[in-house]
Design a protein around this motif. Structure first.
Motif, PDB file in Angstrom:
ATOM      1  N   UNK A  66       0.815  -1.224   0.000  1.00  0.00           N
ATOM      2  CA  UNK A  66       0.000   0.000   0.000  1.00  0.00           C
ATOM      3  C   UNK A  66       0.849   1.274   0.000  1.00  0.00           C
ATOM      4  N   UNK A  67       2.163   1.121   0.178  1.00  0.00           N
ATOM      5  CA  UNK A  67       3.005   2.322   0.154  1.00  0.00           C
ATOM      6  C   UNK A  67       3.401   2.717  -1.267  1.00  0.00           C
ATOM      7  N   UNK A  68       2.852   2.015  -2.274  1.00  0.00           N
ATOM      8  CA  UNK A  68       3.177   2.341  -3.672  1.00  0.00           C
ATOM      9  C   UNK A  68       1.889   2.626  -4.459  1.00  0.00           C
ATOM     10  N   UNK A  73      -3.458   0.810  -6.645  1.00  0.00           N
ATOM     11  CA  UNK A  73      -4.294   0.383  -7.789  1.00  0.00           C
ATOM     12  C   UNK A  73      -4.752  -1.062  -7.615  1.00  0.00           C
ATOM     13  N   UNK A  74      -3.868  -1.918  -7.120  1.00  0.00           N
ATOM     14  CA  UNK A  74      -4.234  -3.333  -6.919  1.00  0.00           C
ATOM     15  C   UNK A  74      -5.332  -3.459  -5.857  1.00  0.00           C
ATOM     16  N   UNK A  75      -5.243  -2.668  -4.808  1.00  0.00           N
ATOM     17  CA  UNK A  75      -6.292  -2.698  -3.766  1.00  0.00           C
ATOM     18  C   UNK A  75      -7.632  -2.306  -4.382  1.00  0.00           C
ATOM     19  N   UNK A  87      -7.395   1.305   6.926  1.00  0.00           N
ATOM     20  CA  UNK A  87      -6.033   1.628   6.508  1.00  0.00           C
ATOM     21  C   UNK A  87      -5.029   1.181   7.559  1.00  0.00           C
ATOM     22  N   UNK A  88      -3.984   0.517   7.082  1.00  0.00           N
ATOM     23  CA  UNK A  88      -2.970  -0.002   7.989  1.00  0.00           C
ATOM     24  C   UNK A  88      -1.748  -0.330   7.139  1.00  0.00           C
ATOM     25  N   UNK A  89      -0.571  -0.316   7.750  1.00  0.00           N
ATOM     26  CA  UNK A  89       0.666  -0.737   7.076  1.00  0.00           C
ATOM     27  C   UNK A  89       1.669  -1.051   8.162  1.00  0.00           C
ATOM     28  N   UNK A 111       4.217   4.858   3.701  1.00  0.00           N
ATOM     29  CA  UNK A 111       3.523   3.725   4.350  1.00  0.00           C
ATOM     30  C   UNK A 111       2.484   4.193   5.358  1.00  0.00           C
ATOM     31  N   UNK A 112       2.824   5.189   6.160  1.00  0.00           N
ATOM     32  CA  UNK A 112       1.993   5.479   7.330  1.00  0.00           C
ATOM     33  C   UNK A 112       1.208   6.783   7.245  1.00  0.00           C
ATOM     34  N   UNK A 113       1.296   7.457   6.122  1.00  0.00           N
ATOM     35  CA  UNK A 113       0.494   8.673   5.941  1.00  0.00           C
ATOM     36  C   UNK A 113      -0.160   8.679   4.550  1.00  0.00           C
ATOM     37  N   UNK A 114       0.678   8.638   3.498  1.00  0.00           N
ATOM     38  CA  UNK A 114       0.131   8.831   2.146  1.00  0.00           C
ATOM     39  C   UNK A 114      -0.693   7.647   1.665  1.00  0.00           C
ATOM     40  N   UNK A 115      -0.349   6.420   2.064  1.00  0.00           N
ATOM     41  CA  UNK A 115      -1.149   5.259   1.628  1.00  0.00           C
ATOM     42  C   UNK A 115      -2.596   5.454   2.068  1.00  0.00           C
ATOM     43  N   UNK A 116      -2.796   5.851   3.308  1.00  0.00           N
ATOM     44  CA  UNK A 116      -4.161   6.028   3.822  1.00  0.00           C
ATOM     45  C   UNK A 116      -4.852   7.198   3.116  1.00  0.00           C
ATOM     46  N   UNK A 117      -4.117   8.288   2.913  1.00  0.00           N
ATOM     47  CA  UNK A 117      -4.725   9.472   2.279  1.00  0.00           C
ATOM     48  C   UNK A 117      -5.123   9.151   0.835  1.00  0.00           C
TER      49      UNK A 117
END
Ligand code: NAP
Length: 259
Positions: A66-68, A73-75, A87-89, A111-117
């Motif tokens: 999820x950090x990419x 897109x896969x999610x 949201x979690x990583x 990983x811990x901010x932008x993935x969730x946003x």
């Protein structure tokens, strides 16, 4: 209490073990259709099989980091219109900020901010259009009580927390809520590896470090992942529709501030 989640579509990030898996288990037990996400196929497939067998729910899985962007897109391919997004990583490593360059910070922020946003960006408008949505972000009790050694986590998660504080109010009129869960120490692989790293730094045994941490806990124990999963499922229910934009600490009472 029937949490009214039957047939809801949920995607749970970082869910092959630990806290994410516990959220997926509770959502599935409440009848949600769940997609588990993590980077490694084997444990994901096993977790999905076990949760499906235990709950009778439809449980699918998707390999994604999820950090990419590709992972995000896969999610979304696996679950294009979720009613529930958890949201979690994996957490960033502890350390001394003097050793962290720009790339190290970017990894933590991704990983811990932008993935969730970015996952919220892709999903909340659909939730708004359908008149129902729940986002739960797993952050850390360090958001309330920052620890010097967890600077990467303190910084990235504080950024996410600030962002959510604004967005939660914007989506509120449309049946959508966004809340953050702030775990203290929970019995997961991550906790065990944190104790091992600290033991090595301090020249102690992991058992000693664990006992010291237990003695500081008002509850004299660590959290059970199922306890966090249950809170997550409740926040995703219609009954929790008036809980929005909150940072809910689950730490057995360790945080002693009034807010
Ligand atoms: P864990 O037991 O180590 O599990 C981490 C899960 O996340 C695994 O399923 C892992 O699978 C997956 N994952 C890691 N990075 C990912 C990524 N970039 N994309 C997709 N999946 C990813 O960790 P945990 O204890 O449940 O912790 C979860 C989060 O809560 C972490 O951010 C942690 O820092 C935070 N937290 C935990 C505690 C605690 O005491 N446990 C306390 C405070 C905060 P793969 O490796 O296969 O991807």
């Amino acid at each position: 209490m029937d949490l009214g989640l039957s047939g809801r579509k949920a995607v749970v990030c970082a869910a092959s073990r630990g806290l994410g898996r516990a959220c997926a288990e509770q959502l599935a037990a409440e009848g949600a259709e769940v997609v588990l996400v993590a980077r490694t196929a084997g444990p994901l497939e096993r977790a999905a099989g076990e949760i499906g067998a235990a709950t009778g729910a439809t449980v699918r899985w998707a390999v994604a980091d999820v950090s990419t962007d590709a992972g995000i897109e896969a999610v979304l391919r696996a679950c294009p219109e979720p009613d529930i997004l958890v949201n979690n990583a994996g957490g960033p490593p502890p350390g001394d900020f003097r050793h962290w360059d720009r790339e190290t910070w970017y990894r933590a922020l991704d990983a811990n901010m932008l993935s969730a946003i970015l996952l919220m960006r892709a999903t909340v408008d659909g939730m708004i259009a359908r008149g129902f949505g729940r986002v739960v972000n797993i952050t850390s009790s360090a958001v309330r009580s920052p620890l010097p050694i967890l600077g990467l986590s303190n910084g990235a998660r504080a950024g996410l927390t600030g962002f959510v504080a604004g967005l939660a109010r914007e989506v509120a009129p449309h049946g959508v809520t966004i809340n953050n869960l702030l775990p203290g120490p929970f019995e997961t692989d991550r906790l065990a590896s944190n104790f091992e790293a600290r033991a090595e730094r301090e020249g102690k045994s992991p058992g000693q470090v664990r006992e010291e941490a237990l003695s500081k806990s008002p509850a004299r124990r660590f959290g059970r992942p199922a306890e966090l999963g249950a809170m997550c499922a409740f926040l995703c229910s219609p009954q929790a529709g008036y809980v929005n934009g909150q940072n809910i600490v689950l730490d057995g009472g360790a945080h002693s501030g009034l807010v």
